[in-house]
Scaffold this active site. Structure first.
Site, PDB file in Angstrom:
ATOM      1  N   ARG A  72       0.806  -1.207  -0.121  1.00 23.20           N
ATOM      2  CA  ARG A  72       0.177   0.172  -0.080  1.00 23.20           C
ATOM      3  C   ARG A  72       0.778   1.225  -0.078  1.00 23.20           C
ATOM      4  O   ARG A  72       0.442   2.205   0.644  1.00 23.20           O
ATOM      5  CB  ARG A  72      -0.827  -0.057   1.271  1.00 23.20           C
ATOM      6  CG  ARG A  72      -2.086  -1.042   1.123  1.00 23.20           C
ATOM      7  CD  ARG A  72      -2.856  -0.554  -0.001  1.00 23.20           C
ATOM      8  NE  ARG A  72      -4.197  -1.697   0.174  1.00 23.20           N
ATOM      9  CZ  ARG A  72      -5.288  -1.219   0.747  1.00 23.20           C
ATOM     10  NH1 ARG A  72      -5.554   0.025   1.393  1.00 23.20           N
ATOM     11  NH2 ARG A  72      -6.408  -1.989   0.792  1.00 23.20           N
TER      12      ARG A  72
ATOM     13  N   ARG B 154      -2.788   7.143   0.937  1.00 23.86           N
ATOM     14  CA  ARG B 154      -3.000   8.089   1.700  1.00 23.86           C
ATOM     15  C   ARG B 154      -2.253   8.732   2.642  1.00 23.86           C
ATOM     16  O   ARG B 154      -2.297   9.976   3.179  1.00 23.86           O
ATOM     17  CB  ARG B 154      -4.531   8.003   2.592  1.00 23.86           C
ATOM     18  CG  ARG B 154      -5.563   8.024   1.601  1.00 23.86           C
ATOM     19  CD  ARG B 154      -6.775   7.268   2.170  1.00 23.86           C
ATOM     20  NE  ARG B 154      -6.383   6.047   2.391  1.00 23.86           N
ATOM     21  CZ  ARG B 154      -7.189   5.181   2.969  1.00 23.86           C
ATOM     22  NH1 ARG B 154      -8.303   5.344   3.255  1.00 23.86           N
ATOM     23  NH2 ARG B 154      -6.773   3.827   3.163  1.00 23.86           N
TER      24      ARG B 154
ATOM     25  N   ARG C  52      -5.842  12.924  -5.045  1.00 23.34           N
ATOM     26  CA  ARG C  52      -7.079  12.341  -4.609  1.00 23.34           C
ATOM     27  C   ARG C  52      -8.117  13.507  -4.316  1.00 23.34           C
ATOM     28  O   ARG C  52      -9.411  13.174  -4.398  1.00 23.34           O
ATOM     29  CB  ARG C  52      -6.756  11.409  -3.398  1.00 23.34           C
ATOM     30  CG  ARG C  52      -7.893  10.718  -2.811  1.00 23.34           C
ATOM     31  CD  ARG C  52      -8.575   9.657  -3.535  1.00 23.34           C
ATOM     32  NE  ARG C  52      -9.591   9.057  -2.523  1.00 23.34           N
ATOM     33  CZ  ARG C  52     -10.591   9.401  -2.336  1.00 23.34           C
ATOM     34  NH1 ARG C  52     -11.156  10.628  -2.689  1.00 23.34           N
ATOM     35  NH2 ARG C  52     -11.480   8.649  -1.634  1.00 23.34           N
TER      36      ARG C  52
ATOM     37  N   ASP D  97      -6.821  -1.668  -7.549  1.00 18.16           N
ATOM     38  CA  ASP D  97      -7.644  -2.258  -6.415  1.00 18.16           C
ATOM     39  C   ASP D  97      -7.611  -3.908  -6.829  1.00 18.16           C
ATOM     40  O   ASP D  97      -7.932  -4.164  -7.986  1.00 18.16           O
ATOM     41  CB  ASP D  97      -8.887  -1.841  -5.933  1.00 18.16           C
ATOM     42  CG  ASP D  97      -9.206  -2.084  -4.506  1.00 18.16           C
ATOM     43  OD1 ASP D  97      -8.643  -1.060  -3.889  1.00 18.16           O
ATOM     44  OD2 ASP D  97      -9.965  -2.944  -4.428  1.00 18.16           O
TER      45      ASP D  97
ATOM     46  N   TYR E 272     -15.180 -10.517  -0.223  1.00 20.33           N
ATOM     47  CA  TYR E 272     -15.716  -9.250  -0.615  1.00 20.33           C
ATOM     48  C   TYR E 272     -17.258  -9.432  -1.485  1.00 20.33           C
ATOM     49  O   TYR E 272     -18.121  -8.588  -1.209  1.00 20.33           O
ATOM     50  CB  TYR E 272     -14.949  -8.477  -1.432  1.00 20.33           C
ATOM     51  CG  TYR E 272     -13.906  -7.870  -0.332  1.00 20.33           C
ATOM     52  CD1 TYR E 272     -14.269  -6.861   0.397  1.00 20.33           C
ATOM     53  CD2 TYR E 272     -12.683  -8.308  -0.259  1.00 20.33           C
ATOM     54  CE1 TYR E 272     -13.434  -6.081   1.206  1.00 20.33           C
ATOM     55  CE2 TYR E 272     -11.802  -7.623   0.454  1.00 20.33           C
ATOM     56  CZ  TYR E 272     -12.009  -6.704   1.480  1.00 20.33           C
ATOM     57  OH  TYR E 272     -11.228  -6.084   2.349  1.00 20.33           O
TER      58      TYR E 272
HETATM   59  O1  CP3 Z   1      -0.046  -1.208  -2.564  1.00 19.16           O
HETATM   60  C1  CP3 Z   1      -0.165  -0.107  -3.432  1.00 19.16           C
HETATM   61  O2  CP3 Z   1       0.176   0.961  -3.024  1.00 19.16           O
HETATM   62  C2  CP3 Z   1      -0.979  -0.355  -4.530  1.00 19.16           C
HETATM   63  C3  CP3 Z   1      -2.396   0.070  -4.582  1.00 19.16           C
HETATM   64  C4  CP3 Z   1      -3.404  -1.145  -3.716  1.00 19.16           C
HETATM   65  C5  CP3 Z   1      -4.685  -0.393  -3.261  1.00 19.16           C
HETATM   66  N1  CP3 Z   1      -5.483  -1.385  -2.805  1.00 19.16           N
HETATM   67  C6  CP3 Z   1      -4.921   0.969  -3.318  1.00 19.16           C
HETATM   68  C7  CP3 Z   1      -6.165   1.520  -2.375  1.00 19.16           C
HETATM   69  C8  CP3 Z   1      -3.496  -2.514  -3.562  1.00 19.16           C
HETATM   70  C9  CP3 Z   1      -2.321  -3.432  -3.987  1.00 19.16           C
HETATM   71  C10 CP3 Z   1      -4.754  -2.801  -3.036  1.00 19.16           C
HETATM   72  C11 CP3 Z   1      -5.125  -4.192  -2.549  1.00 19.16           C
HETATM   73  C12 CP3 Z   1      -6.276  -4.475  -2.011  1.00 19.16           C
HETATM   74  N2  CP3 Z   1      -7.655  -3.814  -1.937  1.00 19.16           N
HETATM   75  C13 CP3 Z   1      -6.249  -5.223  -0.988  1.00 19.16           C
HETATM   76  C14 CP3 Z   1      -5.535  -6.432  -0.619  1.00 19.16           C
HETATM   77  C15 CP3 Z   1      -4.537  -5.570   0.313  1.00 19.16           C
HETATM   78  C16 CP3 Z   1      -4.487  -5.551   1.743  1.00 19.16           C
HETATM   79  O3  CP3 Z   1      -4.251  -4.365   2.096  1.00 19.16           O
HETATM   80  O4  CP3 Z   1      -5.082  -6.523   2.348  1.00 19.16           O
HETATM   81  C17 CP3 Z   1      -7.824  -5.271  -0.396  1.00 19.16           C
HETATM   82  C18 CP3 Z   1      -8.289  -6.159   0.809  1.00 19.16           C
HETATM   83  C19 CP3 Z   1      -8.438  -4.082  -1.123  1.00 19.16           C
HETATM   84  C20 CP3 Z   1      -9.851  -3.700  -1.042  1.00 19.16           C
HETATM   85  C21 CP3 Z   1      -9.870  -2.275  -0.496  1.00 19.16           C
HETATM   86  N3  CP3 Z   1      -9.497  -1.169  -1.278  1.00 19.16           N
HETATM   87  C22 CP3 Z   1     -10.180  -1.856   0.914  1.00 19.16           C
HETATM   88  C23 CP3 Z   1     -10.545  -2.922   2.024  1.00 19.16           C
HETATM   89  C24 CP3 Z   1     -10.027  -0.460   0.972  1.00 19.16           C
HETATM   90  C25 CP3 Z   1     -10.536   0.321   1.933  1.00 19.16           C
HETATM   91  C26 CP3 Z   1      -9.537   0.397   3.001  1.00 19.16           C
HETATM   92  C27 CP3 Z   1      -8.731   1.486   2.783  1.00 19.16           C
HETATM   93  O5  CP3 Z   1      -7.627   1.397   2.957  1.00 19.16           O
HETATM   94  O6  CP3 Z   1      -9.335   2.724   2.781  1.00 19.16           O
HETATM   95  C28 CP3 Z   1      -9.705  -0.125  -0.529  1.00 19.16           C
HETATM   96  C29 CP3 Z   1      -9.458   1.196  -1.075  1.00 19.16           C
HETATM   97  C30 CP3 Z   1      -8.011   1.609  -1.208  1.00 19.16           C
HETATM   98  N4  CP3 Z   1      -7.347   0.829  -2.238  1.00 19.16           N
HETATM   99  C31 CP3 Z   1      -7.408   2.852  -0.954  1.00 19.16           C
HETATM  100  C32 CP3 Z   1      -6.055   2.567  -2.006  1.00 19.16           C
HETATM  101  C33 CP3 Z   1      -5.115   3.584  -1.747  1.00 19.16           C
HETATM  102  C34 CP3 Z   1      -8.004   4.024  -0.196  1.00 19.16           C
HETATM  103  C35 CP3 Z   1      -8.563   4.643  -1.400  1.00 19.16           C
HETATM  104  C36 CP3 Z   1      -8.548   6.235  -0.947  1.00 19.16           C
HETATM  105  O7  CP3 Z   1      -9.717   6.582  -0.403  1.00 19.16           O
HETATM  106  O8  CP3 Z   1      -7.926   6.993  -1.516  1.00 19.16           O
END
Ligand code: CP3
Length: 350
Positions: A27, A31, A40, A76, A153
């Site tokens: 990640r 943010r 964003r 994502d 999910y």
């Molecule tokens: O790693 C990276 O920098 C690449 C980007 C990336 C994101 N999501 C961006 C993201 C990757 C590899 C993911 C994978 C992902 N997405 C997973 C597996 C990884 C893990 O953390 O277990 C999962 C479970 C998701 C599903 C998901 N997407 C969730 C649960 C959430 C909300 C939780 C949160 O962190 O806000 C997201 C949103 C998300 N995915 C954000 C980002 C940067 C936040 C979005 C925002 O509001 O800007």
């Protein structure tokens, strides 16, 4: 393949000799970076990952700002179910939500078969653009969710406290569950193959919810389908990382799923896991992400503990044990990267 100026990450994936331990952060495009929040602020998350120029911009930010040894494409895991026809919303400060969760086998049969080159073209375009803009500085990682984590999910409709819906689904409608897992494994394999074709250098499979299952159900509902995905993409010869959070019962099983690298969460001692499976695969991990809330001295001590525990061997990629948290000070992430780059050198003198 482009000639890479820094290929330490790929060498470590293959357990080849390196002069220091490479590091990237799960990640890392997110943010905690003010520069991410600035992009964003002008748009929503889904538009961001569907717009290759924006996705490319934030993918490269941590390479410039934090100094990591690999980039991971900004996207994502939920793009696959979305492409299959499910309606996805990102609820501000809550996370993803499917408006029409899967309830039964009819819902499973209604899901579209995806053609990644059409339905997920925007990701492939982002991959090509990032490769061009990185110009060989560091490798690019592509990723997908595991079939089990995607199904969780799709059935829960979002995050969950007890995961009751997915457990009811697998125990009361196993036929529907296995049909869905099969579809997701095929979709993930096609998608990852298309990403490899578009230019990624390595692949990570995120099994974020692997740890919800008992040891035998983990094999039945998660690991078997991860194996299916990997066997379908393996002909591409690109390193594959499996990160199954909380699935810490049998590392030998994980080491044999076809992946080149096993990612560890922070609840296990990396040295002990290395003793068990280090001859078969490389390991990635595994600093507790909350250590980045602490001061520099603590960050250094804990990073050194991991390097020390892994010891004087090849085949380690430093990372956190899960994603970096949004309220971490980016200076601390940068400090961790510096410490690992510097302090790991002495573990690679032969
Ligand atoms: O790693 C990276 O920098 C690449 C980007 C990336 C994101 N999501 C961006 C993201 C990757 C590899 C993911 C994978 C992902 N997405 C997973 C597996 C990884 C893990 O953390 O277990 C999962 C479970 C998701 C599903 C998901 N997407 C969730 C649960 C959430 C909300 C939780 C949160 O962190 O806000 C997201 C949103 C998300 N995915 C954000 C980002 C940067 C936040 C979005 C925002 O509001 O800007």
């Amino acid at each position: 393949m482009t000639n890479l100026k820094n290929d330490l990450f790929l060498k470590a994936c293959r357990r080849e000799k390196v002069e220091r331990t490479p590091i990237w952060i799960m990640r890392q495009a997110g943010r905690y970076l003010p520069q991410y929040r600035a992009v964003r602020a002008k748009t929503d998350f889904i538009t961001m990952y569907k717009t290759p120029e924006l996705a490319a911009e934030v993918t490269i930010q941590p390479v410039d700002l934090i100094g990591v040894d690999a980039a991971i494409i900004f996207s994502d895991i939920l793009v696959i179910p979305e492409a299959m026809g499910m309606k996805l919303e990102m609820i501000e400060s809550k996370g993803p939500k499917f408006l029409d969760p899967i309830k039964n086998i009819n819902d499973v049969d209604r899901l579209k078969e995806i053609d990644p080159t059409k339905d997920l073209r925007y990701v492939l375009d982002a991959v090509s653009l990032v490769k061009k803009e990185l110009n060989g500085r560091v490798p690019l990682i592509g990723f997908a969710g595991s079939p089990w984590t995607l199904m969780t999910y799709m059935v829960e409709g979002g995050g969950s406290k007890n995961f009751s819906e997915i457990k009811k689904f697998i125990y009361n409608q196993p036929q529907a569950a296995h049909r869905l897992l099969d579809k997701l494994a095929d979709a993930a394999a096609d998608y990852l193959s298309a990403k490899i074709e578009a230019g990624t250098d390595a692949i990570q499979i995120f099994d974020t919810w692997g740890g919800l299952l008992s040891p035998s159900d983990f094999v039945k509902f998660s690991l078997n389908y991860i194996e299916k995905v990997i066997s379908q993409i393996k002909k591409e010869k690109e390193p594959v990382i499996i990160f199954a959070k909380g699935a810490n019962n049998d590392f030998n099983q994980l080491a044999e799923c076809g992946a080149d690298v096993v990612g560890l969460d922070w609840t296990v001692d990396i040295g002990k896991v290395r003793d068990k499976i280090g001859g078969k695969v490389a390991l990635q991990g595994n600093l507790d992400p909350t250590i980045l809330y602490a001061d520099r001295e603590k960050i250094k001590t804990e990073a050194l503990n991991i390097l020390q525990s892994f010891g004087n061997h090849d085949g380690h990629i430093f990372n956190l044990g899960h994603g970096i948290l949004p309220d971490v000070d980016p200076e601390n992430a940068k400090y961790l990267v510096e410490v690992v780059k510097e302090e790991s050198k002495r573990f690679h003198i032969k």
